[in-house]
Design a protein around this motif. Structure first.
Motif, mmCIF file in Angstrom:
data_model
loop_
_atom_site.group_PDB
_atom_site.id
_atom_site.type_symbol
_atom_site.label_atom_id
_atom_site.label_comp_id
_atom_site.label_asym_id
_atom_site.label_seq_id
_atom_site.Cartn_x
_atom_site.Cartn_y
_atom_site.Cartn_z
ATOM 1 N N SER A 117 0.755 -1.183 0.069
ATOM 2 C CA SER A 117 0.001 0.069 -0.028
ATOM 3 C C SER A 117 0.797 1.137 0.009
ATOM 4 C CB SER A 117 -1.039 0.249 1.209
ATOM 5 O OG SER A 117 -1.653 -1.255 1.370
ATOM 6 N N ALA A 118 1.872 1.159 -0.737
ATOM 7 C CA ALA A 118 2.840 2.483 -0.706
ATOM 8 C C ALA A 118 2.396 3.777 -1.142
ATOM 9 C CB ALA A 118 4.077 2.126 -1.642
ATOM 10 N N GLU B 250 5.550 1.033 3.332
ATOM 11 C CA GLU B 250 4.881 0.659 1.917
ATOM 12 C C GLU B 250 3.828 -0.566 1.941
ATOM 13 O OE1 GLU B 250 9.043 -0.992 2.407
ATOM 14 O OE2 GLU B 250 8.239 0.911 2.428
ATOM 15 N N SER B 251 3.828 -1.405 3.108
ATOM 16 C CA SER B 251 3.033 -2.459 3.321
ATOM 17 C C SER B 251 2.548 -2.643 4.703
ATOM 18 C CB SER B 251 3.886 -3.810 2.925
ATOM 19 O OG SER B 251 4.348 -3.760 1.638
ATOM 20 N N LEU B 252 1.395 -3.309 4.893
ATOM 21 C CA LEU B 252 0.701 -3.522 6.173
ATOM 22 C C LEU B 252 0.238 -5.009 6.170
ATOM 23 C CD1 LEU B 252 -2.497 -1.737 7.027
ATOM 24 C CD2 LEU B 252 -1.710 -1.961 4.800
ATOM 25 N N THR C 283 -0.455 -7.281 14.084
ATOM 26 C CA THR C 283 -0.450 -6.526 12.690
ATOM 27 C C THR C 283 0.879 -5.937 12.659
ATOM 28 O OG1 THR C 283 -2.721 -6.085 13.101
ATOM 29 C CG2 THR C 283 -1.536 -4.695 11.784
ATOM 30 N N TYR C 284 1.362 -5.700 11.392
ATOM 31 C CA TYR C 284 2.730 -5.251 11.232
ATOM 32 C C TYR C 284 2.739 -4.144 10.097
ATOM 33 C CZ TYR C 284 2.751 -8.585 7.235
ATOM 34 O OH TYR C 284 2.358 -9.389 6.016
ATOM 35 N N GLN D 20 12.055 -3.069 6.432
ATOM 36 C CA GLN D 20 12.062 -3.663 7.713
ATOM 37 C C GLN D 20 10.604 -3.874 8.309
ATOM 38 O OE1 GLN D 20 14.848 -4.485 9.361
ATOM 39 N NE2 GLN D 20 16.000 -4.329 7.365
ATOM 40 N N GLU D 21 10.419 -4.829 8.996
ATOM 41 C CA GLU D 21 9.196 -5.094 9.357
ATOM 42 C C GLU D 21 8.896 -4.911 11.029
ATOM 43 O OE1 GLU D 21 6.772 -9.084 10.623
ATOM 44 O OE2 GLU D 21 7.043 -8.948 8.704
ATOM 45 N N ALA D 22 7.786 -4.082 10.970
ATOM 46 C CA ALA D 22 7.676 -3.537 12.456
ATOM 47 C C ALA D 22 6.333 -3.900 12.954
ATOM 48 C CB ALA D 22 7.877 -1.998 12.631
ATOM 49 N N PRO D 23 6.082 -4.624 13.986
ATOM 50 C CA PRO D 23 5.072 -5.027 14.697
ATOM 51 C C PRO D 23 4.276 -3.881 15.330
ATOM 52 C CG PRO D 23 6.712 -6.717 15.224
ATOM 53 C CD PRO D 23 7.071 -5.638 14.928
ATOM 54 N N LEU D 24 3.061 -3.774 15.370
ATOM 55 C CA LEU D 24 2.444 -2.591 15.947
ATOM 56 C C LEU D 24 2.191 -2.837 17.562
ATOM 57 C CD1 LEU D 24 0.017 -1.433 13.268
ATOM 58 C CD2 LEU D 24 1.867 -0.419 13.606
#
Length: 716
Positions: free
Chosen positions: A376-377, A389-391, A436-437, A443-447
């Motif tokens: 979703s960038a 750019e992504s979730l 959810t990330y 880089q992936e970041a968990p919410l």
């Protein structure tokens, strides 16, 4: 309720037709309808001896009507609606207004779906190919005693043809519009004394698509799927037999494009063609499925039989779609699911002259692993999420379900039979590793930290019914039954971990009466039923959660409703050459209590048209030279329907429509070959099968346009 009196009057009027004396008095020698055997009560019975509302489609029906997937059977079943939730994927089965409009793979359908008595736990498992089937049985209303898990709506059982002792073989090949080509075949026969086998295979390919991707000009709608099944039946003694069922499938077909009016893009502003849309990725799926079951029947004493069914199923699914329908990266979805299940059922049956009982136990374990991602960038910055750019979301769910049940049929006096049953279910669901990330800069970041929750429930469901057979060629029945569907967890992404708390069980009390009448010396069958449902703590999927990216969909208990309705089904062999089948479904649904904002009391349930009609007319005429001519016209009508219960937006409402199909062919009277031409959706009707809201608007899925082709059937 608004239309209850009208529905009741219609059904009573239709049912009374069956009691007109002149109908039963006319001689109809040689025109008797073929007896249909069903297993709706876990044993073979004549359709007319079962005090349950059942629609049965034989293997010949499925072949004649070219029904290839479960979604197809709704066209000839009153008050059954099956629509794919996501394009041409994730079927939602709604019976009499009761269903689950959810695309997440971890939540169970409201209707129990069975293949050869093996329960399938996920809607992701319901897009299988139907081939070499003996029949499909649609049981309407709660089936909580004998079928158990998650059958508030009913149950649908797909039953394969059994191995034969004599050598049999056959094949069917088809070619049609859009480069459609299919082939299926079977071989069956004895392998050794007491040992018979059957192997069947189906392959479907379609080289061209019925849709156009306006981004790159490519066709979309290609089909590439294979299914196979092997059966071994061994009967070492007269009292003991085993059936081994090994099966699998592969589907690498396109995912249909979604039509949407995207407020963040002007690409679709001048595109009015419902079969033209956009995608910045190749929308495809890759599904691998396999399974095995072993059924054993042992008559260990006079009239007493022990049955065991052991089964294992596995499905891996990768699904790619473009929900924003543009060249932009807004909601390009990737869904990765892995599902594995094991089940074991043991039951003892006593088949006496005046008393029949079935007692047993069931255990099931299943595990669902999911990782979903939306690229979703081009959308996230518009919603205040710069630099990402992504979730997506990820989770694992394991379910353990155990049950004990007893079912009894007692002929307490001449012409009167009392049916009763109870089932106790204990179920535990563990929802873990759920988060959810966001992805930014690779880089992936968990919410939020991974969530782990448990849901435990137990429930007593059952039925009591009364059958009366004192009138000639007539069965009258009435019943009260209770079904439940266990609670669970939402499988969609959320920005708030509290949304991952479990939702609760839903319960349905059903009150039903009906009649099955054999008329005109056996040439006509008329079945009617009338029902009232008290539907409590309904589980519904919709836009109920707010988030930084707009409304997010989830599942929750939204309140209570009432459902009133009925069905009429008529089968009539008018002459030796002419067969007629007609069906009518009537529904009146109303939400009587709401606990969720946007779900209005007094509104209708989704996927619940007030009127639905189906029919088939078949004409067969002998010709010279040992040939015959056959033509079939089938049709179905659906009244206005809404797809979204939350706020019931006008964008998610579809107007009524008719669909017409036909087939004509010539074959040998011995059945050795037949060649036919066929057409589907002859009027080229434009109709939507699903509308699903998202952050970029209402995504529409459209039904197939007119298709046609030729088929050749061979029996060896």
């Amino acid at each position: 309720m608004r239309h209850s009196r009208k529905l009741l009057a219609t059904l009573i009027s239709a049912a009374s037709m069956g009691y007109q004396p002149h109908l039963a008095a006319q001689p109809r020698e040689g025109l008797q309808l073929e007896e249909i055997i069903v297993t709706a009560q876990k044993r073979e019975q004549s359709f007319n001896d079962v005090g349950i509302s059942v629609t049965a489609l034989t293997g010949d029906d499925l072949d004649a009507l070219r029904m290839n997937q479960p979604v197809d059977i709704a066209a000839q079943t009153p008050n059954l609606r099956i629509n794919n939730i996501v394009a041409n994927s994730i079927p939602n089965v709604t019976i009499r207004g009761v269903g689950l409009n959810d695309y997440a793979s971890n939540n169970n359908p409201a209707a129990g779906i069975y293949t050869d008595d093996v329960y399938l736990v996920s809607p992701a498992m319901l897009s299988f190919q139907m081939h070499d089937l003996a029949r499909v049985e649609v049981l309407k209303g709660p089936q909580g005693t004998l079928f158990g898990r998650n059958t508030t709506a009913g149950a649908v059982n797909f039953i394969a043809k059994r191995p034969t002792e004599e050598l049999e073989a056959g094949a069917t090949v088809e070619y049609g519009r859009f480069g459609y080509a299919s082939g299926q075949g079977f071989v069956s026969g004895g392998l050794a004394p007491g040992l018979n086998g059957r192997l069947s295979v189906q392959r479907i390919r379609q080289s061209d698509g019925h849709q156009t991707n306006r981004v790159n000009g490519n066709d979309v709608g290609r089909v590439d799927s294979t299914a196979w099944r092997g059966l071994l039946q061994w009967q070492p003694t007269e009292r003991l037999d085993f059936l081994l069922n090994v099966h699998g499938g592969k589907d690498e077909s396109d995912i249909f494009l979604i039509k949407i009016d995207n407020p963040f893009s002007a690409e679709d502003d001048n595109d009015s063609d419902v079969f033209s849309s956009g995608a910045s990725v190749d929308t495809v799926q890759d599904i691998d499925s396999e399974g095995v079951s072993l059924t054993a029947n042992w008559e260990f004493a006079q009239k007493l039989t022990l049955t065991t069914i052991s089964a294992w199923e596995e499905l891996d699914r990768f699904h790619v779609e473009d929900r924003d329908a543009t060249s932009l990266l807004q909601l390009d979805g990737y869904f990765d699911n892995s599902i594995e299940q094991f089940s074991q059922e043991v039951r003892v049956s006593y088949l006496g002259d005046t008393w029949v009982w079935i007692a047993g136990a069931f255990y099931g374990n299943d595990e669902v692993k999911t990782r979903d991602r939306f690229d979703s960038a081009d959308l996230l910055p518009l919603l205040g999420l710069e630099g990402f750019e992504s979730l997506g979301n990820e989770y694992r769910q394991e379910t353990d379900s155990a049950a004990a049940f007893i079912h009894s049929e007692w002929t307490m006096m001449q012409d009167w039979r009392l049916t009763s049953g109870l089932r106790f279910t204990d179920e535990k669901k563990t929802f873990s590793d759920a988060f959810t990330y966001l992805i930014g800069g690779g880089q992936e970041a968990p919410l939020f930290p991974a969530v782990r929750n448990e849901y435990n429930t137990d429930n007593l469901s059952g039925k009591i019914g009364l059958d009366y057979t004192g009138l000639e060629n007539t069965l009258l029945y009435a019943s009260i039954s209770k079904g439940f569907k266990s609670g669970g967890f939402q499988g969609q992404l959320t920005f708030d971990p509290s949304d991952l708390q479990p939702f609760g069980d839903e319960t349905l009390w059903a009150y039903e009466a009906g009649a099955k009448l054999t008329l005109l010396e056996g040439s006509m069958q008329l079945n009617t039923s009338f029902f009232f449902y008290d539907y409590e703590d309904m589980q519904f999927y919709g836009g109920i959660f707010d988030s930084p990216v707009g409304t997010l969909f989830g599942i929750a208990n939204v309140g209570d409703s009432e459902v009133t309705g009925g069905e009429i089904e008529l089968a009539w062999r008018a002459t030796e050459a002419l067969d007629v089948r007609l069906g009518l479904g009537l529904l009146d649904t109303e939400i009587t209590r709401s606990v969720v904002g946007g779900v209005a009391e007094g509104s209708e349930l989704p996927n619940s048209p007030e009127v639905n009609i189906n029919g088939m007319i078949r004409y067969e005429q002998p010709l010279s030279g040992g040939l015959y001519f056959e033509t079939i016209l089938d049709f179905n009508y659906q009244d206005d329907v809404t797809f979204d219960i939350v706020r019931q937006p006008i964008e998610a409402q579809e107007e009524s429509y008719w669909l017409w199909n036909a087939r004509a062919g010539i074959g040998t009277q011995t059945g050795s070959w037949k060649i036919s031409v066929w057409g589907k959706n002859l009027s080229d009707e434009r109709y939507r099968t699903q509308v699903l809201n998202s952050s970029v608007g209402y995504g529409e899925s459209w039904g197939m346009p007119r298709t046609y082709g030729v088929s050749l059937e061979l029996d060896i």
